[in-house]
Design a protein around this motif. Structure first.
Motif, PDB file in Angstrom:
ATOM      1  N   SER A  90       6.240  -6.601   6.974  1.00  0.00           N
ATOM      2  CA  SER A  90       5.948  -6.959   5.583  1.00  0.00           C
ATOM      3  C   SER A  90       5.731  -5.724   4.718  1.00  0.00           C
ATOM      4  CB  SER A  90       4.706  -7.851   5.516  1.00  0.00           C
ATOM      5  OG  SER A  90       3.557  -7.136   5.914  1.00  0.00           O
ATOM      6  N   ALA A  91       5.461  -4.580   5.336  1.00  0.00           N
ATOM      7  CA  ALA A  91       5.228  -3.358   4.562  1.00  0.00           C
ATOM      8  C   ALA A  91       6.517  -2.586   4.306  1.00  0.00           C
ATOM      9  CB  ALA A  91       4.217  -2.459   5.277  1.00  0.00           C
ATOM     10  N   LYS A  92       7.535  -2.839   5.099  1.00  0.00           N
ATOM     11  CA  LYS A  92       8.765  -2.044   4.976  1.00  0.00           C
ATOM     12  C   LYS A  92       9.367  -2.099   3.569  1.00  0.00           C
ATOM     13  CE  LYS A  92      10.271  -2.003   9.828  1.00  0.00           C
ATOM     14  NZ  LYS A  92       9.692  -0.724  10.142  1.00  0.00           N
ATOM     15  N   PRO A  93       9.390  -3.276   2.931  1.00  0.00           N
ATOM     16  CA  PRO A  93      10.009  -3.278   1.585  1.00  0.00           C
ATOM     17  C   PRO A  93       9.154  -2.596   0.520  1.00  0.00           C
ATOM     18  CG  PRO A  93       9.884  -5.512   2.528  1.00  0.00           C
ATOM     19  CD  PRO A  93       9.026  -4.623   3.353  1.00  0.00           C
ATOM     20  N   LEU A  94       7.917  -2.227   0.856  1.00  0.00           N
ATOM     21  CA  LEU A  94       6.994  -1.765  -0.176  1.00  0.00           C
ATOM     22  C   LEU A  94       7.034  -0.262  -0.413  1.00  0.00           C
ATOM     23  CD1 LEU A  94       3.825  -3.886   0.781  1.00  0.00           C
ATOM     24  CD2 LEU A  94       5.807  -4.565  -0.567  1.00  0.00           C
ATOM     25  N   THR A  95       7.703   0.467   0.460  1.00  0.00           N
ATOM     26  CA  THR A  95       7.649   1.929   0.374  1.00  0.00           C
ATOM     27  C   THR A  95       8.963   2.556   0.831  1.00  0.00           C
ATOM     28  OG1 THR A  95       6.501   3.899   1.217  1.00  0.00           O
ATOM     29  CG2 THR A  95       6.564   1.985   2.678  1.00  0.00           C
ATOM     30  N   PHE A  96       9.182   3.788   0.397  1.00  0.00           N
ATOM     31  CA  PHE A  96      10.375   4.518   0.837  1.00  0.00           C
ATOM     32  C   PHE A  96      10.176   5.105   2.228  1.00  0.00           C
ATOM     33  CE2 PHE A  96       7.616   7.514  -1.281  1.00  0.00           C
ATOM     34  CZ  PHE A  96       7.625   8.603  -0.434  1.00  0.00           C
ATOM     35  N   ILE A  97       8.933   5.147   2.694  1.00  0.00           N
ATOM     36  CA  ILE A  97       8.666   5.726   4.014  1.00  0.00           C
ATOM     37  C   ILE A  97       9.095   4.721   5.080  1.00  0.00           C
ATOM     38  CG2 ILE A  97       6.854   6.557   5.573  1.00  0.00           C
ATOM     39  CD1 ILE A  97       5.358   7.553   3.086  1.00  0.00           C
ATOM     40  N   THR A  98       9.911   5.168   5.992  1.00  0.00           N
ATOM     41  CA  THR A  98      10.479   4.239   6.977  1.00  0.00           C
ATOM     42  C   THR A  98       9.704   4.216   8.291  1.00  0.00           C
ATOM     43  OG1 THR A  98      11.993   6.000   7.642  1.00  0.00           O
ATOM     44  CG2 THR A  98      12.814   4.386   6.034  1.00  0.00           C
ATOM     45  N   ASP A  99       8.922   5.259   8.533  1.00  0.00           N
ATOM     46  CA  ASP A  99       8.178   5.328   9.798  1.00  0.00           C
ATOM     47  C   ASP A  99       6.820   4.641   9.608  1.00  0.00           C
ATOM     48  OD1 ASP A  99       7.185   5.904  12.247  1.00  0.00           O
ATOM     49  OD2 ASP A  99       7.234   8.092  12.044  1.00  0.00           O
ATOM     50  N   ILE A 100       6.771   3.369   9.947  1.00  0.00           N
ATOM     51  CA  ILE A 100       5.548   2.580   9.741  1.00  0.00           C
ATOM     52  C   ILE A 100       5.003   2.154  11.102  1.00  0.00           C
ATOM     53  CG2 ILE A 100       4.557   0.540   8.628  1.00  0.00           C
ATOM     54  CD1 ILE A 100       6.744   0.692   6.547  1.00  0.00           C
ATOM     55  N   LYS A 101       3.732   2.478  11.310  1.00  0.00           N
ATOM     56  CA  LYS A 101       3.113   2.198  12.609  1.00  0.00           C
ATOM     57  C   LYS A 101       1.827   1.408  12.381  1.00  0.00           C
ATOM     58  CE  LYS A 101       3.972   7.144  13.501  1.00  0.00           C
ATOM     59  NZ  LYS A 101       5.070   7.258  14.446  1.00  0.00           N
ATOM     60  N   PRO A 102       1.302   0.782  13.433  1.00  0.00           N
ATOM     61  CA  PRO A 102       0.015   0.092  13.278  1.00  0.00           C
ATOM     62  C   PRO A 102      -1.128   1.098  13.089  1.00  0.00           C
ATOM     63  CG  PRO A 102       1.155  -0.591  15.289  1.00  0.00           C
ATOM     64  CD  PRO A 102       1.879   0.604  14.764  1.00  0.00           C
ATOM     65  N   LEU A 103      -2.074   0.750  12.262  1.00  0.00           N
ATOM     66  CA  LEU A 103      -3.264   1.586  12.045  1.00  0.00           C
ATOM     67  C   LEU A 103      -4.236   1.335  13.185  1.00  0.00           C
ATOM     68  CD1 LEU A 103      -4.891   3.496  10.199  1.00  0.00           C
ATOM     69  CD2 LEU A 103      -5.625   1.491   8.905  1.00  0.00           C
ATOM     70  N   ARG A 104      -4.545   2.388  13.927  1.00  0.00           N
ATOM     71  CA  ARG A 104      -5.375   2.236  15.129  1.00  0.00           C
ATOM     72  C   ARG A 104      -6.756   2.850  14.956  1.00  0.00           C
ATOM     73  NH1 ARG A 104      -2.133  -1.099  18.142  1.00  0.00           N
ATOM     74  NH2 ARG A 104      -0.078  -0.262  18.549  1.00  0.00           N
ATOM     75  N   GLY A 105      -7.206   2.989  13.727  1.00  0.00           N
ATOM     76  CA  GLY A 105      -8.561   3.479  13.502  1.00  0.00           C
ATOM     77  C   GLY A 105      -8.617   4.944  13.124  1.00  0.00           C
ATOM     78  N   GLY A 106      -9.817   5.375  12.700  1.00  0.00           N
ATOM     79  CA  GLY A 106     -10.012   6.730  12.215  1.00  0.00           C
ATOM     80  C   GLY A 106      -9.681   7.813  13.216  1.00  0.00           C
ATOM     81  N   PRO A 107     -10.141   7.685  14.480  1.00  0.00           N
ATOM     82  CA  PRO A 107      -9.845   8.750  15.447  1.00  0.00           C
ATOM     83  C   PRO A 107      -8.339   8.978  15.621  1.00  0.00           C
ATOM     84  CG  PRO A 107     -11.599   7.334  16.270  1.00  0.00           C
ATOM     85  CD  PRO A 107     -11.082   6.678  15.020  1.00  0.00           C
ATOM     86  N   ALA A 108      -7.569   7.899  15.644  1.00  0.00           N
ATOM     87  CA  ALA A 108      -6.110   8.052  15.821  1.00  0.00           C
ATOM     88  C   ALA A 108      -5.498   8.788  14.633  1.00  0.00           C
ATOM     89  CB  ALA A 108      -5.452   6.681  15.985  1.00  0.00           C
ATOM     90  N   ILE A 109      -6.005   8.527  13.443  1.00  0.00           N
ATOM     91  CA  ILE A 109      -5.496   9.226  12.263  1.00  0.00           C
ATOM     92  C   ILE A 109      -5.862  10.712  12.347  1.00  0.00           C
ATOM     93  CG2 ILE A 109      -5.779   9.464   9.748  1.00  0.00           C
ATOM     94  CD1 ILE A 109      -4.003   7.111  10.593  1.00  0.00           C
ATOM     95  N   GLY A 110      -7.092  10.979  12.748  1.00  0.00           N
ATOM     96  CA  GLY A 110      -7.513  12.376  12.880  1.00  0.00           C
ATOM     97  C   GLY A 110      -6.660  13.126  13.891  1.00  0.00           C
ATOM     98  N   ARG A 111      -6.390  12.489  15.024  1.00  0.00           N
ATOM     99  CA  ARG A 111      -5.583  13.141  16.067  1.00  0.00           C
ATOM    100  C   ARG A 111      -4.148  13.382  15.572  1.00  0.00           C
ATOM    101  NH1 ARG A 111      -8.615   9.619  19.420  1.00  0.00           N
ATOM    102  NH2 ARG A 111      -6.972   8.038  19.354  1.00  0.00           N
ATOM    103  N   ARG A 112      -3.619  12.400  14.854  1.00  0.00           N
ATOM    104  CA  ARG A 112      -2.239  12.548  14.363  1.00  0.00           C
ATOM    105  C   ARG A 112      -2.141  13.688  13.340  1.00  0.00           C
ATOM    106  NH1 ARG A 112       2.203  13.422  15.211  1.00  0.00           N
ATOM    107  NH2 ARG A 112       3.966  12.540  14.068  1.00  0.00           N
ATOM    108  N   ALA A 113      -3.166  13.811  12.515  1.00  0.00           N
ATOM    109  CA  ALA A 113      -3.174  14.907  11.543  1.00  0.00           C
ATOM    110  C   ALA A 113      -3.217  16.254  12.265  1.00  0.00           C
ATOM    111  CB  ALA A 113      -4.354  14.754  10.600  1.00  0.00           C
ATOM    112  N   LEU A 114      -3.984  16.304  13.352  1.00  0.00           N
ATOM    113  CA  LEU A 114      -4.039  17.549  14.120  1.00  0.00           C
ATOM    114  C   LEU A 114      -2.676  17.889  14.718  1.00  0.00           C
ATOM    115  CD1 LEU A 114      -7.384  17.598  16.154  1.00  0.00           C
ATOM    116  CD2 LEU A 114      -6.744  18.947  14.153  1.00  0.00           C
ATOM    117  N   GLU A 115      -1.973  16.868  15.198  1.00  0.00           N
ATOM    118  CA  GLU A 115      -0.628  17.104  15.755  1.00  0.00           C
ATOM    119  C   GLU A 115       0.296  17.671  14.680  1.00  0.00           C
ATOM    120  OE1 GLU A 115      -0.949  13.358  18.862  1.00  0.00           O
ATOM    121  OE2 GLU A 115       0.613  13.336  17.328  1.00  0.00           O
ATOM    122  N   MET A 116       0.180  17.140  13.471  1.00  0.00           N
ATOM    123  CA  MET A 116       1.043  17.628  12.386  1.00  0.00           C
ATOM    124  C   MET A 116       0.680  19.046  11.966  1.00  0.00           C
ATOM    125  SD  MET A 116       1.930  14.608   9.773  1.00  0.00           S
ATOM    126  CE  MET A 116       2.810  13.126  10.230  1.00  0.00           C
TER     127      MET A 116
END
Lengths: 369, 371
Positions: A90-116
């Motif tokens: 349902s989110a795919k039509p709402l944005t130009f960003i194609t890589d859409i994943k489930p939100l797994r909480g704050g720690p997962a976001i923090g870890r992903r930012a570190l990877e980037m």
């Protein structure tokens, strides 16, 4: 204005590439990187109630649950969407960003930012974190092991400069607003009760493609405003109405005071609004125009609904500061809601407003009461 | 139970737990899954962030935003002192800081649901205050007579909304158009809000918010129709086919209805909510769908209905809440089946001394409209 926030955003919100091209978002994200040359990535948080920054950078307005975009300097942006894996479609039509994943909480976001950030010297940016749930924020901070650099205020500054695409979106929004106001006026003239008139306005805005429509009205001649709580057949005069319409993610709003009779307070409010709009020019101090309305209010007083919000910027956020702060002076290209609200504290009240875009030498009206 | 009796129960619990001041807070972003202690304590549905401060003697202060909404709050809560502010954290601190410094035992409800900006401000200024979430929401586990009446009316509106869906859904219409029209229609019937999830496709993976996708012949429309009447939500879950449904689809829908019936039958006072979930799963497992009874296919078989309290919580295997009279909640199998995709089927129920009474007039059945 603050209005009743709906439990679910219902309305057309798909990204329209013709209205807001991919290059528009690239320009915005590039401006962010220029402001923070060492930032490896940016974490952008938004939820259905508060998402102006997220919408600005990704076009995504989360309808159901919160979302986080992680913008990468490499261009490999991601959206992490709340509500579970089954909501991703349902989110795919709402944005130009194609890589859409489930939100797994704050720690997962923090870890992903570190990877980037891997191999890059700067600190990740955080945008819109004030609306995060506390546990989410804490989990993200702990996972990152360092505090992200808060870039929210910088994004607000970037958001003030309206592009031609944004102006077109605002015009479409104003078209829906105008339809709503006209329908309410017509319904009142035809003898409709208060909520029947309001609902006629909402229906017309819907038919003009509004993605959201919010209303407030008065049952006491304009002294107080209230949201729709249930249907009311009462016919009121004067009818004070507030309508906010949204189209392509952009808000416009308006106040009208409708009456079958000539009422001096309404005439005075309209005249004050006219004077205020005439005074608005590039580089004129916003405080001067507010002072003009204050000074011209006698023998009335300022209406409590608008006395602290006479001039607001409008765009991706409808509600209150900081998004709606008018700034020190009027700037070319910026779009403002200007309100003149008066009351005698007893039985005469009126609020009228306009949506104006500042240009060289004056203003263009997107909508006026 | 009426509102005053519930409030008396909360005050008694405060005395038992030696809470001298209860501060319930909500950010004004009303969401079906976010309980609202301000509504539980005051019945007031705020525009912006708000707080309700309750003392054991019954003295109530409402702190509301925006400042100009104070009069509406005062009309809703004539016995409360109402303070209109533009910053709820500052407003609350203005009311409680002196008392906190004097050692008053303060507890908060709703703090963990607040956005970081507000919550961090309060926790910094009021270190060590304890949570009263359990105190407040336990007391609101059953609905008041007014809330039950509103749930019945919300259900009536939902059923009218569903009739309207069947009347207007057609190929070529977008999901968004249909959802917007239904929301508007139910508002004309008195629904001040609506959690209306609506989507369609030949093989749905789940029910989702609507998008611009156009309906096509052969689509299965899923609709969680959830109007709120006077702040009380009720929901019906329905499935509609655009065109003639296959025999297989009809058979599978009968299966999920049977599973729902088993859940409704199992919901009686004195049993744990998990029992209801298990009863639904048992029917589906017997037909070979055991693996689809767990995530990622299904998370729960129903849920409480806010906006105030969302107790008794999810119809889930790990919910040990004991069912009691006057609880109102959803029972919805809402099952993904590999042959048909996701199917919606669910009713709001009121728990009576005899069992779960569906609030609907017409039980879920697979519907078809011209494709």
């Amino acid at each position: 204005m603050l209005t009743s926030h709906p439990t679910l955003l219902i309305g057309p919100s798909d990204w329209d590439v013709d209205v807001m091209p991919r290059e528009e978002f690239a320009r915005r994200i590039d401006a962010l990187w220029r402001a923070f040359p060492e930032a490896p990535c940016a974490i952008v948080y938004g939820n259905p109630a508060h998402h102006a920054e997220l919408a600005y950078l990704t076009n995504l307005v989360p309808k159901l649950e919160a979302a986080v975009a992680i913008l990468s300097r490499s261009g490999a942006h991601e959206v992490h969407l709340g509500g579970g894996p089954n909501m991703l479609g349902s989110a795919k039509p709402l944005t130009f960003i194609t890589d859409i994943k489930p939100l797994r909480g704050g720690p997962a976001i923090g870890r992903r930012a570190l990877e980037m950030k891997e191999g890059m010297p700067g600190t990740p940016l955080i945008i819109g974190d004030g609306y995060m749930p506390t546990a989410f924020h804490q989990g993200m901070d702990e996972a990152m092991g360092e505090e992200a650099l808060n870039a929210t205020a910088q994004v607000w500054t970037l958001m003030h400069r309206s592009s031609s695409h944004e102006l077109n979106a605002m015009r479409e929004s104003a078209f829906a607003l105008n339809g709503a106001m006209t329908a309410i006026t017509d319904a009142k003239k035809a003898g409709a009760g208060v909520t029947e008139a309001i609902l006629a306005g909402e229906r017309e805005a819907n038919s003009r493609g509004a993605q959201d429509i919010r209303t407030l009205f008065s049952l006491d001649g304009g002294r107080t405003l209230q949201p729709f709580t249930t249907t009311l057949t009462t016919r009121v005069d004067p009818l004070q109405v507030y309508v906010a319409a949204r189209r392509f993610n952009y808000w416009t709003e308006g106040f009208v005071a409708l009456s079958d009779n000539r009422r001096p307070v309404i005439a005075r409010a309209r005249e004050l609004l006219r004077q205020a709009l005439a005074a608005i020019k590039p580089n004129v101090k916003t405080a001067d125009v507010m002072a003009l309305i204050y000074a011209g209010s006698r023998p009335y007083q300022m209406h409590p609904v608008t006395e602290r919000a006479i001039i607001s910027r409008l765009g991706l956020a409808l509600e209150e500061p900081p998004h709606t702060n008018p700034g020190m002076s009027f700037e070319v290209g910026d779009i403002y809601s200007v309100r003149a609200g008066l009351t005698n504290g007893a039985d005469e009240h009126a609020i009228v407003s306009a949506m104006a875009r500042v240009r060289e030498g004056g203003t263009d009206m997107l909508w006026t009461a | 139970m009426n509102f005053q009796e519930r409030l008396a129960d909360i005050r008694a619990r405060m005395r038992d737990e030696k809470v001298a001041l209860l501060v319930g807070m909500h950010d004004g972003a009303h969401f079906i899954e976010k309980p609202n202690p301000v509504m539980v304590l005051s019945s007031f549905k705020s525009l912006g962030p708000a707080a309700a401060l309750l003392a054991p003697d019954g003295a109530m202060t409402l702190v509301v935003t925006p400042h100009w909404d104070a009069e509406r709050a005062a009309q809703c809560c004539p016995d409360a002192r109402v303070v209109g502010v533009d910053d709820v954290a500052e407003g609350v601190l203005g009311e409680v800081e002196g008392r906190a410094a004097a050692g008053t035992a303060i507890a908060t409800a709703g703090l963990r649901f607040l956005p970081y900006d507000i919550a961090s401000h309060l926790t910094f200024a009021l270190p060590g205050v304890r949570s009263a979430d359990k105190l407040v929401f336990d007391a609101a586990r059953a609905k008041t007579a007014d809330e039950i009446a509103s749930a019945r009316e919300a259900t009536r509106i939902a059923e009218r909304g569903y009739e309207h869906l069947i009347a207007i859904a057609r190929p070529g219409m977008s999901e968004d158009e249909l959802a917007v029209e239904l929301k508007w229609f139910m508002k004309t019937l008195g629904a001040e809000d609506n959690f209306l999830l609506l989507c369609a496709g030949p093989h749905n993976r789940a029910v989702q918010p609507s998008t611009g996708r156009k309906l096509e012949t052969g689509d299965i429309i899923l609709a969680e129709i959830t109007p709120s009447y006077r702040g009380q939500l009720a929901q019906i879950c329905r499935t509609v086919v655009l065109g003639k449904p296959s025999q297989q689809l009809s058979d599978k829908y009968e299966l999920v209805v049977r599973a729902m019936d088993a859940g409704i039958k199992a919901a009686v006072p004195g049993v744990a909510m998990a029992t209801v979930c298990r009863a639904i799963n048992t029917v589906l497992e017997a037909e070979g769908y055991g693996e689809y009874c767990y995530p990622p296919h299904i998370r729960r078989r129903g849920h409480g209905l806010g906006f105030g309290s969302i107790r008794p919580g999810d119809v889930a295997l790990d919910n040990i809440t004991m069912l009691e009279r006057d609880m109102v909640f959803m029972i919805h199998p809402n099952q993904y089946l590999p042959e048909t995709g996701y199917l919606l089927c669910g009713e709001p129920v009121l728990l009576t001394e005899h069992g779960a009474e569906p609030l609907t007039q017409q039980k879920a059945a697979l519907a078809a409209v011209a494709g």
